[in-house]
Design a protein around this motif. Sequence first.
Motif, PDB file in Angstrom:
ATOM      1  N   ARG A  33      86.851  -7.505 -18.041  1.00 14.71           N
ATOM      2  CA  ARG A  33      86.671  -7.223 -16.535  1.00 14.71           C
ATOM      3  C   ARG A  33      87.614  -5.943 -16.229  1.00 14.71           C
ATOM      4  O   ARG A  33      87.197  -5.098 -15.552  1.00 14.71           O
ATOM      5  CB  ARG A  33      87.207  -8.266 -15.742  1.00 14.71           C
ATOM      6  CG  ARG A  33      87.374  -8.115 -14.322  1.00 14.71           C
ATOM      7  CD  ARG A  33      88.025  -9.195 -13.214  1.00 14.71           C
ATOM      8  NE  ARG A  33      87.836  -9.041 -12.022  1.00 14.71           N
ATOM      9  CZ  ARG A  33      88.323  -9.823 -11.002  1.00 14.71           C
ATOM     10  NH1 ARG A  33      88.757 -11.244 -11.567  1.00 14.71           N
ATOM     11  NH2 ARG A  33      88.148  -9.773 -10.044  1.00 14.71           N
ATOM     12  N   GLY A  36      85.406  -2.768 -17.192  1.00 12.96           N
ATOM     13  CA  GLY A  36      84.696  -2.515 -16.328  1.00 12.96           C
ATOM     14  C   GLY A  36      85.158  -1.565 -15.335  1.00 12.96           C
ATOM     15  O   GLY A  36      84.574  -0.975 -14.483  1.00 12.96           O
ATOM     16  N   LYS A  41      83.342   0.967 -21.602  1.00 12.93           N
ATOM     17  CA  LYS A  41      82.018   0.346 -22.112  1.00 12.93           C
ATOM     18  C   LYS A  41      81.758  -0.439 -22.846  1.00 12.93           C
ATOM     19  O   LYS A  41      81.155  -1.399 -23.057  1.00 12.93           O
ATOM     20  CB  LYS A  41      80.859   1.332 -21.848  1.00 12.93           C
ATOM     21  CG  LYS A  41      80.719   2.414 -20.698  1.00 12.93           C
ATOM     22  CD  LYS A  41      79.564   3.381 -20.768  1.00 12.93           C
ATOM     23  CE  LYS A  41      79.857   4.260 -19.758  1.00 12.93           C
ATOM     24  NZ  LYS A  41      80.815   5.276 -19.445  1.00 12.93           N
ATOM     25  N   ALA A  64      81.679  -8.798 -15.032  1.00 15.04           N
ATOM     26  CA  ALA A  64      81.408  -7.612 -16.389  1.00 15.04           C
ATOM     27  C   ALA A  64      80.702  -8.112 -17.486  1.00 15.04           C
ATOM     28  O   ALA A  64      80.883  -7.996 -18.523  1.00 15.04           O
ATOM     29  CB  ALA A  64      82.867  -7.292 -16.818  1.00 15.04           C
TER      30      ALA A  64
END
Length: 396
Positions: A33, A36, A41, A64
């Motif tokens: 999370r 994100g 990524k 996420a």
Amino acid sequence: MSGTESIGSALREAPVVVLVEPQLGQNIGMAARAMGNFGLKELRIVNPRDGWPNVHAKRAAAGADAIVDGARLFDTVHAAIADCSLVLATTARAHDQAKPVLAPEAAVRELAGEIAGAGRAAILFGRERWGLTNQEVALADRIVTFPVDPEFASLNLAQAVLLMGYEWFKCAKGGVLPFVATERSVRASKEQEQAFFDTLVTELDRVEFLRPPEKRDTMIVNLRNIFSRMEATKQDMQTLHGAIKAIAEGRKGPARGGVLDGEEAARLRALLATTGAGRMPDEQGPVRGLARLLRRNTSDAERVLWKALTRDRRFAGQFKRQTPVGRQIPDFVSFPFRVAIELIAANEPDDLTKDRGERRTWLETRGYRVVDVREADVVGDLEGELARLEKNLETP
């Protein structure tokens, strides 16, 4: 799985996050999370204790999902960083190794430079309980540590990822915020400021605030300086001017949108009972207008009860005030509970008592329960009345 795979070019815009032997799925999800939030990524996980995939990680990711679903599993740190040209190891402990130690700000600048040069960069994060081993730190090119209190230096795994992610995103995006303050109206002119100030001084003179006389000029200068420092806009001045006028003029009558006292509100209800007989609430004319005035001009007890009904968790969101039910307008009504509350004032006029009786009959024939509440009881024992109301709501 183990080993390396080719990495899509879309993932080369940010460093890889490598979690080494994380213990709890929840921590992996919270780390994802945090990734994100700040544009990280790709997640790689080395030998997670509780296996993979992990349902707790998915739940803790809070949206996420793509990062969790795309996470790659490795058996060793060697394999996880094999395709990387720059590796940073995060740690709260000195490992006595001869390599540069960087703060997060400096670390992300090196990461950005490596990625800009078509390199591949990774950040290592260790176990929740004891972090990275000396051997794992030795695999890194740089050490990253955070400026924390040395007496309590340990960070939660997701917190460490969040701090590095924040610094990375701030560096990559130039610190640009996602939104800015709304545009203010234009600055007030001196003429507008003077008009407001003249009104203020006039009203203060009326209540003899600017005294004794020998201090009046100094007080006015002090007041003017307060408003000069505000750098007020035109809208600010209009609002302040209106507020001063409203305070100066005091309570308005119902035609001006003011508040009636308890006796006046009772007379208004009596007038509605007399004038509104046989009319529908949506008709143009006395009933519609008087109902609107009742919503705006409440008795003291009605204000107290309405405040309780809107804030008490037992009733919040369940009641409406002065809302038509067919052609009737009870003081309060709950459509979910099909309960109407009638607030009874002391020494109520006969016309109002008769109107309440007719309203009760009309409502009860349509499946509503009508609860009478005396204004005196609301003022004298609000908690007791709320408890009694709760019992009425529980009664089928």
